[in-house]
Motif scaffolding. Structure first.
Motif, PDB file in Angstrom:
ATOM      1  N   ALA A   1       0.837  -1.208   0.000  1.00  0.00           N
ATOM      2  CA  ALA A   1       0.000   0.000   0.000  1.00  0.00           C
ATOM      3  C   ALA A   1       0.866   1.250   0.000  1.00  0.00           C
ATOM      4  O   ALA A   1       0.556   2.231  -0.678  1.00  0.00           O
ATOM      5  CB  ALA A   1      -0.938  -0.010   1.211  1.00  0.00           C
ATOM      6  N   GLY A   2       1.953   1.217   0.719  1.00  0.00           N
ATOM      7  CA  GLY A   2       2.869   2.359   0.737  1.00  0.00           C
ATOM      8  C   GLY A   2       3.551   2.551  -0.602  1.00  0.00           C
ATOM      9  O   GLY A   2       3.748   3.679  -1.066  1.00  0.00           O
TER      10      GLY A   2
ATOM     11  N   LEU B   1       2.409   1.584  -3.603  1.00  0.00           N
ATOM     12  CA  LEU B   1       1.438   2.021  -4.607  1.00  0.00           C
ATOM     13  C   LEU B   1       0.897   3.417  -4.324  1.00  0.00           C
ATOM     14  O   LEU B   1       0.348   4.052  -5.216  1.00  0.00           O
ATOM     15  CB  LEU B   1       0.277   1.023  -4.685  1.00  0.00           C
ATOM     16  CG  LEU B   1       0.639  -0.361  -5.219  1.00  0.00           C
ATOM     17  CD1 LEU B   1      -0.542  -1.297  -5.101  1.00  0.00           C
ATOM     18  CD2 LEU B   1       1.130  -0.272  -6.652  1.00  0.00           C
ATOM     19  N   GLY B   2       1.058   3.927  -3.141  1.00  0.00           N
ATOM     20  CA  GLY B   2       0.537   5.246  -2.809  1.00  0.00           C
ATOM     21  C   GLY B   2       1.557   6.358  -2.923  1.00  0.00           C
ATOM     22  O   GLY B   2       1.346   7.453  -2.416  1.00  0.00           O
TER      23      GLY B   2
ATOM     24  N   ASN C   1       2.437   8.156  -5.519  1.00  0.00           N
ATOM     25  CA  ASN C   1       2.164   9.069  -6.645  1.00  0.00           C
ATOM     26  C   ASN C   1       3.152   8.898  -7.793  1.00  0.00           C
ATOM     27  O   ASN C   1       3.517   9.842  -8.473  1.00  0.00           O
ATOM     28  CB  ASN C   1       2.163  10.534  -6.194  1.00  0.00           C
ATOM     29  CG  ASN C   1       1.027  10.832  -5.263  1.00  0.00           C
ATOM     30  OD1 ASN C   1      -0.031  10.196  -5.363  1.00  0.00           O
ATOM     31  ND2 ASN C   1       1.223  11.775  -4.373  1.00  0.00           N
TER      32      ASN C   1
ATOM     33  N   GLU D   1      -3.411   3.225 -12.854  1.00  0.00           N
ATOM     34  CA  GLU D   1      -4.393   4.242 -12.475  1.00  0.00           C
ATOM     35  C   GLU D   1      -5.633   4.216 -13.371  1.00  0.00           C
ATOM     36  O   GLU D   1      -6.730   4.524 -12.922  1.00  0.00           O
ATOM     37  CB  GLU D   1      -3.771   5.644 -12.519  1.00  0.00           C
ATOM     38  CG  GLU D   1      -2.680   5.882 -11.517  1.00  0.00           C
ATOM     39  CD  GLU D   1      -1.317   5.393 -11.986  1.00  0.00           C
ATOM     40  OE1 GLU D   1      -1.157   5.041 -13.171  1.00  0.00           O
ATOM     41  OE2 GLU D   1      -0.401   5.333 -11.152  1.00  0.00           O
TER      42      GLU D   1
ATOM     43  N   PHE E   1      -7.589  -1.440  -8.436  1.00  0.00           N
ATOM     44  CA  PHE E   1      -7.665  -1.168  -6.998  1.00  0.00           C
ATOM     45  C   PHE E   1      -8.185  -2.392  -6.237  1.00  0.00           C
ATOM     46  O   PHE E   1      -7.598  -2.822  -5.248  1.00  0.00           O
ATOM     47  CB  PHE E   1      -8.554   0.058  -6.731  1.00  0.00           C
ATOM     48  CG  PHE E   1      -8.654   0.405  -5.279  1.00  0.00           C
ATOM     49  CD1 PHE E   1      -7.601   1.031  -4.632  1.00  0.00           C
ATOM     50  CD2 PHE E   1      -9.792   0.095  -4.541  1.00  0.00           C
ATOM     51  CE1 PHE E   1      -7.677   1.344  -3.289  1.00  0.00           C
ATOM     52  CE2 PHE E   1      -9.880   0.387  -3.208  1.00  0.00           C
ATOM     53  CZ  PHE E   1      -8.821   1.018  -2.576  1.00  0.00           C
TER      54      PHE E   1
END
Length: 176
Positions: free
Chosen positions: A105-106, A108-109, A111, A117, A123
């Motif tokens: 999660a870190g 993929l988050g 940016n 996307e 997701f």
């Protein structure tokens, strides 16, 4: 043992026992009794020796019971320690599985364009995959612990409980 030794040595000396007969000496104005006048003292010393031997046997039995109780308490403490260690291990495994979910999660988050996307199912797929990995990282080790390692531990605990019951039954038989 030294008390029994002293009493046995005294019982072997008729003259010393006769001199211990203070009642006879008092009744006869301080004269010394003959060697034959020691039966009362001998009976008292014999009784005392038997009582000392009985007390010695009781003390040995009490010491054995204390040792047995100490062993049972040590087994109980070991069991409690094992439960605490198991809880600690489960907590560590849960933390590891949550970390396995948090790391992707870190990543993929951050940016950074990855091309996922625009995909409408990306997701949900990533969430399911992270959840599945985290769940597997917890369930597989825990199931191994309970069904592999602890199966042999439970058998050992059953054996210890059976031995404790046997020792208790032996104590009951000895008392009767």
């Amino acid at each position: 043992e030294s008390m029994i030794f002293v009493l046995t040595e005294t019982l072997a000396q008729d003259e010393d026992m006769a001199n211990m007969n203070l009642t006879w000496i008092d009744e006869n104005q301080g004269r010394r009794p003959s060697v034959k006048d020691h039966l009362e003292v001998e009976a008292i010393l014999e009784t005392s020796r038997r009582e000392v031997q009985q007390i010695g046997r009781i003390l040995v039995e009490i010491n054995e019971r204390i040792d047995d109780t100490r062993e049972v308490l040590n087994i109980s403490l070991d069991s409690q320690r094992n439960r605490i260690l198991t809880l600690n291990l489960q907590t560590s495994l849960l933390t590891l599985s949550l970390t396995a979910i948090a790391v992707p999660a870190g990543i993929l988050g951050m940016n950074i364009p990855l091309g996922l996307e625009e995909d409408p199912n990306a997701f949900a797929t990533v969430i399911r995959a992270m959840g599945l990995v985290g769940l597997c990282m917890y369930i597989i080790p825990v199931s191994y612990l309970y069904y592999g390692f602890f199966r042999t531990s439970r058998n050992r605990v059953k054996e210890v409980v059976a031995l404790q019951n046997l020792v208790h039954d032996m104590d009951v038989v000895e008392r009767t």
